[in-house]
Design an enzyme around this catalytic site. Structure first.
Site, mmCIF file in Angstrom:
data_model
loop_
_atom_site.group_PDB
_atom_site.id
_atom_site.type_symbol
_atom_site.label_atom_id
_atom_site.label_comp_id
_atom_site.label_asym_id
_atom_site.label_seq_id
_atom_site.Cartn_x
_atom_site.Cartn_y
_atom_site.Cartn_z
ATOM 1 N N LYS A 1 57.628 -73.757 -68.530
ATOM 2 C CA LYS A 1 56.139 -74.274 -67.617
ATOM 3 C C LYS A 1 56.021 -72.901 -67.007
ATOM 4 O O LYS A 1 56.674 -72.621 -66.108
ATOM 5 C CB LYS A 1 56.679 -75.404 -67.039
ATOM 6 C CG LYS A 1 56.967 -76.608 -67.592
ATOM 7 C CD LYS A 1 57.553 -77.589 -66.427
ATOM 8 C CE LYS A 1 57.685 -79.021 -66.922
ATOM 9 N NZ LYS A 1 58.379 -79.930 -66.067
ATOM 10 N N GLU B 1 50.260 -88.998 -67.063
ATOM 11 C CA GLU B 1 49.868 -88.249 -68.129
ATOM 12 C C GLU B 1 49.023 -88.859 -69.388
ATOM 13 O O GLU B 1 49.129 -88.536 -70.515
ATOM 14 C CB GLU B 1 51.247 -87.610 -68.537
ATOM 15 C CG GLU B 1 51.734 -86.925 -67.632
ATOM 16 C CD GLU B 1 52.772 -85.526 -68.098
ATOM 17 O OE1 GLU B 1 53.101 -85.805 -69.385
ATOM 18 O OE2 GLU B 1 53.431 -85.229 -67.257
HETATM 19 P P1 PGA Z 1 56.070 -83.015 -63.908
HETATM 20 O O1 PGA Z 1 57.045 -83.634 -64.957
HETATM 21 O O2 PGA Z 1 55.090 -81.980 -64.316
HETATM 22 O O3 PGA Z 1 55.705 -83.920 -63.186
HETATM 23 O O4 PGA Z 1 57.264 -82.232 -63.187
HETATM 24 C C1 PGA Z 1 56.799 -83.022 -66.247
HETATM 25 C C2 PGA Z 1 58.218 -83.018 -66.823
HETATM 26 O O5 PGA Z 1 59.218 -83.148 -65.965
HETATM 27 O O6 PGA Z 1 58.350 -82.473 -67.898
HETATM 28 ZN ZN ZN Z 2 60.898 -82.908 -67.816
#
Ligand code: PGA
Ligand code: ZN
Length: 424
Positions: free
Chosen positions: A336, A204
């Site tokens: 998300k 990231e």
């Molecule tokens: P991921 O991680 O998008 O790889 O699931 C992001 C998070 O855990 O916040």
């Molecule tokens: Zn997370």
């Protein structure tokens, strides 16, 4: 009314160079909405399931079956529907898929379509997405959590903890939060170089965590804040995503770096020590998704001190949020869209959290694209907080830059949520 005239699906590529799904929805009025599915690496087991082709091509990660499913099943069902009827369309998508975990047509196919419909509706109304979502409500720009070191599943498990982040608690505008974070990120990079531990960046965009143990990462993070000229805990504070489901199951946790196995109580004790020593204001997934006892105990132990965020633990699911609120587990939830699978379900989880008095943090995934929708969701839904990853790489910067545009373009939101952190 504006009817959907065309739906196009295609395979494009995400920030890890892996295939992902893109959908264009075009209305009779000529409005275009484009949705792209992101992808996680440290996923909760109760998330909507992505449809991947399997086999050997691109490591089994191709999405041509998901794309074909949109072309042959979803597109014909959507043609002629009014694009502003998001809930009706999402309900139809869920019914078309027909599974509880969205595994038949795929959570990736569904979220890309659902987002494309939303974008097309905003475009048809000639409004920026945040404004379309806010309707007449007074909304503010979100407080950002920004990664400085990336670990866990995003860095070959170089360290156990996944996200070492900062929150510019002293900033009074989104743009100022960006300025302050830019300095911390830059100084962290310089420090890594001076220590001879500069080894590039993680998934990231955070600096690669070449540390001997998790605490060393925390020490260097505090040093970075100081050498950038800020007071830790005042100007700039620390947020962690432990992502404990990645190294713990059944109440046992294995810290790879220290080659130590801890039970839930011992892990919590370790985290509480960190809270005493470091200016930490937010902790995500402190225990694993299956450790309800641990999550309730941790939330109780830190009541009034820090934000406790459920990500894998709550997977953007309204029902799980309501249950957690009853049990007093967590006091904040990560939102998300692709964990839920549709915009309507994402919004339901956010609403359930707001009703329970939880803080809400709209979040990107580790596999991202140029899509900036989450900035608009966080602002238009008045979520309060936003998590995107680090302060590098264009799939991350596209989102931070979009926040600056939203803040500086008329008409803009009514301010900046600098007080959005939850502590009780
Ligand atoms: P991921 O991680 O998008 O790889 O699931 C992001 C998070 O855990 O916040
Ligand atoms: Zn997370």
């Amino acid at each position: 009314m504006s009817r959907i005239k065309q739906v196009h699906a295609r395979r494009i590529w995400d920030s890890r160079g892996r295939p992902t799904v893109e959908v264009d929805v075009i209305t009779e009025s000529g409005a275009l909405g484009r949705g792209i599915a992101p992808a996680g690496a440290s996923r909760g087991t109760r998330e909507a399931i992505e449809r991947r082709d399997g086999g050997t091509r691109f490591g089994g990660l191709d999405v041509m079956l998901a794309v074909r499913g949109i072309q042959t099943e979803i597109a014909p069902a959507l043609l002629g529907l009014d694009v502003i009827e998001q809930e009706k369309i999402d309900t139809l998508l869920i019914a078309l898929d027909g599974t509880a975990d969205k595994s038949r047509l795929g959570g990736n196919a569904l979220i890309a379509t659902s987002l494309a419909v939303l974008h097309a509706a905003a475009a048809d109304a000639h409004l920026p997405l945040w404004r379309y979502l806010a309707k007449d409500a007074v909304v503010q720009l979100p407080l950002p959590q920004i990664q400085i070191f990336g670990g866990g599943a995003h860095a070959d498990r170089r360290v156990d903890i996944q996200d070492f982040m900062v929150i510019a608690t002293g900033a009074r505008s989104f743009a100022q939060a960006m300025e302050m974070t830019a300095e911390v990120y830059r100084h962290a990079g310089l420090l890594m170089k001076q220590r001879g531990s500069s080894q590039g960046i993680a998934d990231e965009g955070g600096w690669w965590p070449a540390f001997k143990h998790n605490e060393e990462a925390l020490d260097v993070l505090v040093m970075s804040i100081e050498s950038a000229g800020f007071v830790p805990g005042q100007d700039v504070s620390i947020a962690l995503d432990i992502a404990a489901s990645e190294f713990g199951h059944g109440g046992r946790y294995t810290l790879g770096l220290e080659k130590k196995e801890l039970d839930s109580d011992a892990l919590i004790e370790k985290l509480l020590k960190w809270l005493d020593k470091y200016p930490i204001v937010s902790i995500e997934d402190p225990v694993a998704e299956d450790d309800r006892k641990g999550m309730i105990a941790f939330t109780k132990a830190v009541a009034g001190r820090v934000q406790v965020v459920g990500d894998d633990y709550l997977v953007t699911n309204a029902k799980l949020v309501q249950e957690a609120a009853q049990q007093k587990a967590c006091n904040a939830v990560l939102i998300k869209p692709n964990q839920a699978g549709t915009i309507t379900e994402t919004y339901a989880a956010l609403k359930a959290a707001q009703q329970a008095g939880y803080a809400t943090i709209v979040s990107a995934r580790s596999g991202e694209t140029e899509d900036v929708a989450i900035v608009h969701l966080a602002t238009g839904w008045n979520a309060g907080q936003l998590k995107v990853g680090s302060f590098a790489r264009s799939e991350r910067m596209a989102k931070w830059n979009e926040g600056i545009r939203v803040e500086t373009t008329e008409p803009h939101p009514a301010g900046y949520c600098w007080q959005a952190l939850k502590r009780d």
